[in-house]
Design a protein around this motif. Structure first.
Motif, short mmCIF file in Angstrom:
data_model
loop_
_atom_site.label_atom_id
_atom_site.label_comp_id
_atom_site.label_asym_id
_atom_site.label_seq_id
_atom_site.Cartn_x
_atom_site.Cartn_y
_atom_site.Cartn_z
N LEU A 10 0.84 -1.20 0.00
CA LEU A 10 0.00 0.00 0.00
C LEU A 10 0.88 1.25 0.00
CD1 LEU A 10 -2.81 1.23 0.06
CD2 LEU A 10 -2.78 1.01 2.56
N TYR A 11 1.91 1.26 0.82
CA TYR A 11 2.82 2.40 0.89
C TYR A 11 3.49 2.64 -0.47
CZ TYR A 11 6.60 5.43 2.46
OH TYR A 11 7.48 6.50 2.61
N GLU A 12 3.95 1.59 -1.10
CA GLU A 12 4.64 1.70 -2.39
C GLU A 12 3.69 2.07 -3.52
OE1 GLU A 12 7.89 1.69 -2.65
OE2 GLU A 12 8.15 1.16 -0.55
N GLN A 13 2.45 1.61 -3.47
CA GLN A 13 1.51 1.81 -4.57
C GLN A 13 0.78 3.14 -4.50
OE1 GLN A 13 -1.06 -1.57 -4.60
NE2 GLN A 13 0.59 -2.99 -5.12
N ASP A 14 0.44 3.58 -3.27
CA ASP A 14 -0.38 4.79 -3.14
C ASP A 14 -0.17 5.40 -1.76
OD1 ASP A 14 -2.37 6.73 -2.92
OD2 ASP A 14 -3.84 5.53 -4.03
N ILE A 15 0.78 6.31 -1.69
CA ILE A 15 1.14 6.87 -0.39
C ILE A 15 -0.01 7.66 0.23
CG2 ILE A 15 2.22 8.98 -1.24
CD1 ILE A 15 4.39 8.46 0.99
N LEU A 16 -0.86 8.27 -0.60
CA LEU A 16 -2.01 8.99 -0.06
C LEU A 16 -2.97 8.03 0.62
CD1 LEU A 16 -3.67 11.54 0.44
CD2 LEU A 16 -4.66 11.23 -1.83
N LEU A 17 -3.26 6.93 -0.04
CA LEU A 17 -4.13 5.92 0.54
C LEU A 17 -3.50 5.33 1.81
CD1 LEU A 17 -6.83 4.48 0.23
CD2 LEU A 17 -5.68 2.79 -1.22
N TRP A 18 -2.19 5.10 1.77
CA TRP A 18 -1.47 4.62 2.94
C TRP A 18 -1.60 5.62 4.09
CZ3 TRP A 18 2.44 6.95 5.66
CH2 TRP A 18 3.06 6.18 6.66
N SER A 19 -1.44 6.90 3.77
CA SER A 19 -1.54 7.95 4.78
C SER A 19 -2.93 7.98 5.40
CB SER A 19 -1.22 9.30 4.13
OG SER A 19 -1.48 10.36 4.99
N ASP A 21 -5.09 5.55 5.52
CA ASP A 21 -5.24 4.32 6.28
C ASP A 21 -4.53 4.43 7.63
OD1 ASP A 21 -5.93 1.36 6.40
OD2 ASP A 21 -3.73 1.26 6.57
N THR A 22 -3.34 5.00 7.63
CA THR A 22 -2.56 5.18 8.86
C THR A 22 -3.27 6.12 9.82
OG1 THR A 22 -0.51 4.74 7.67
CG2 THR A 22 -0.32 5.92 9.77
N VAL A 23 -3.81 7.21 9.31
CA VAL A 23 -4.55 8.16 10.16
C VAL A 23 -5.77 7.47 10.77
CG1 VAL A 23 -5.95 10.27 10.15
CG2 VAL A 23 -3.72 10.24 9.03
N ALA A 24 -6.50 6.71 9.96
CA ALA A 24 -7.67 6.00 10.48
C ALA A 24 -7.28 5.03 11.58
CB ALA A 24 -8.37 5.26 9.33
N LYS A 25 -6.18 4.32 11.39
CA LYS A 25 -5.71 3.38 12.42
C LYS A 25 -5.28 4.11 13.68
CE LYS A 25 -4.46 -0.28 9.22
NZ LYS A 25 -3.41 -0.83 8.40
N LEU A 26 -4.61 5.23 13.52
CA LEU A 26 -4.20 6.01 14.70
C LEU A 26 -5.42 6.52 15.46
CD1 LEU A 26 -1.19 7.98 13.19
CD2 LEU A 26 -1.07 6.34 15.08
N LYS A 27 -6.40 7.04 14.74
CA LYS A 27 -7.61 7.54 15.40
C LYS A 27 -8.36 6.42 16.11
CE LYS A 27 -8.47 11.61 12.56
NZ LYS A 27 -9.34 12.25 11.57
N ARG A 29 -6.93 3.94 17.39
CA ARG A 29 -5.96 3.38 18.33
C ARG A 29 -5.64 1.92 18.00
NH1 ARG A 29 -4.90 7.26 21.56
NH2 ARG A 29 -6.35 8.71 22.42
N ASP A 30 -5.61 1.64 16.71
CA ASP A 30 -5.29 0.31 16.21
C ASP A 30 -3.77 0.23 15.97
OD1 ASP A 30 -5.19 -2.19 15.07
OD2 ASP A 30 -6.29 -1.64 13.25
N PHE A 31 -3.03 0.32 17.05
CA PHE A 31 -1.58 0.41 16.97
C PHE A 31 -0.93 -0.89 16.50
CE2 PHE A 31 -2.65 3.38 20.58
CZ PHE A 31 -2.62 4.52 19.80
N ASP A 32 -1.58 -2.00 16.69
CA ASP A 32 -1.03 -3.29 16.28
C ASP A 32 -0.93 -3.45 14.77
OD1 ASP A 32 -0.73 -4.06 18.92
OD2 ASP A 32 -2.68 -5.09 18.99
N HIS A 33 -1.71 -2.69 14.03
CA HIS A 33 -1.74 -2.84 12.57
C HIS A 33 -1.11 -1.66 11.82
CE1 HIS A 33 -5.00 -5.56 13.98
NE2 HIS A 33 -4.31 -6.38 13.20
N LEU A 34 -0.36 -0.85 12.55
CA LEU A 34 0.32 0.27 11.91
C LEU A 34 1.57 -0.20 11.19
CD1 LEU A 34 0.20 3.03 14.68
CD2 LEU A 34 -0.93 3.10 12.45
N ASP A 35 1.89 0.47 10.11
CA ASP A 35 3.12 0.27 9.37
C ASP A 35 4.16 1.20 10.02
OD1 ASP A 35 5.20 0.12 7.56
OD2 ASP A 35 4.01 0.81 5.84
#
Length: 154
Positions: A10-19, A21-27, A29-35
């Motif tokens: 995901l990071y390599e293919q679409d950094i915006l989508l990765w970003s 996704d990362t923000v959603a996980k942080l909000k 508090r899904d820290f176990d699935h963060l890149d």
């Protein structure tokens, strides 16, 4: 495919989508699935980017101040002054958004000065420029003073 491979893909293919996704996980508090590897890399890059923007804007400001002060091309003065105003405004916005950059002003100024001086000397070899910035170099004067209206000091 493992979850880490999915995150890398995901990071390599679409950094915006990765970003996003990362923000959603942080909000969530899904820290176990963060890149974490790429998250750390991006946070470091953000800090570097802010420091580079400060130096870059100072380079442009100093180049145009040097031209305005030492290159007697009256028809170019309005354009140089416009660029000076623009860079000052952008620096003010940057310093308001990232106040800790004020602590880097001196070192950033020194880096920018050497580059700006080299650039204007190359662009205008027929004109003399001082080896050191001859005016006040702290933040307030650099963002506010019309040095060309002051008595010449070098």
């Amino acid at each position: 495919m493992t979850q880490m491979q999915n995150l890398n893909d995901l990071y390599e293919q679409d950094i915006l989508l990765w970003s996003e996704d990362t923000v959603a996980k942080l909000k969530a508090r899904d820290f176990d699935h963060l890149d974490l590897e790429h998250l750390i890399q991006e946070v470091e890059a953000l800090g570097i980017s802010q420091k580079k923007e400060l130096v870059s804007r100072l380079i442009v400001l100093l180049e145009h101040l040097l031209k305005r002060l030492y290159v007697p091309l009256v028809n170019d003065y309005p354009g140089w002054e416009r660029t000076i105003r623009t860079q000052r405004a952008e620096l003010e916005v940057l310093l308001d958004a990232v106040p800790s950059l004020e602590n880097r002003w001196e070192i950033s100024f020194d880096k920018a000065w050497h580059i700006a001086l080299k650039n204007v000397r190359k662009e205008y070899p027929q004109h003399s420029f001082p080896d050191q910035w001859p005016r006040e170099r702290s933040i307030a004067p650099m963002l506010n003073c019309d040095f060309w209206l002051e008595p010449s000091r070098g």
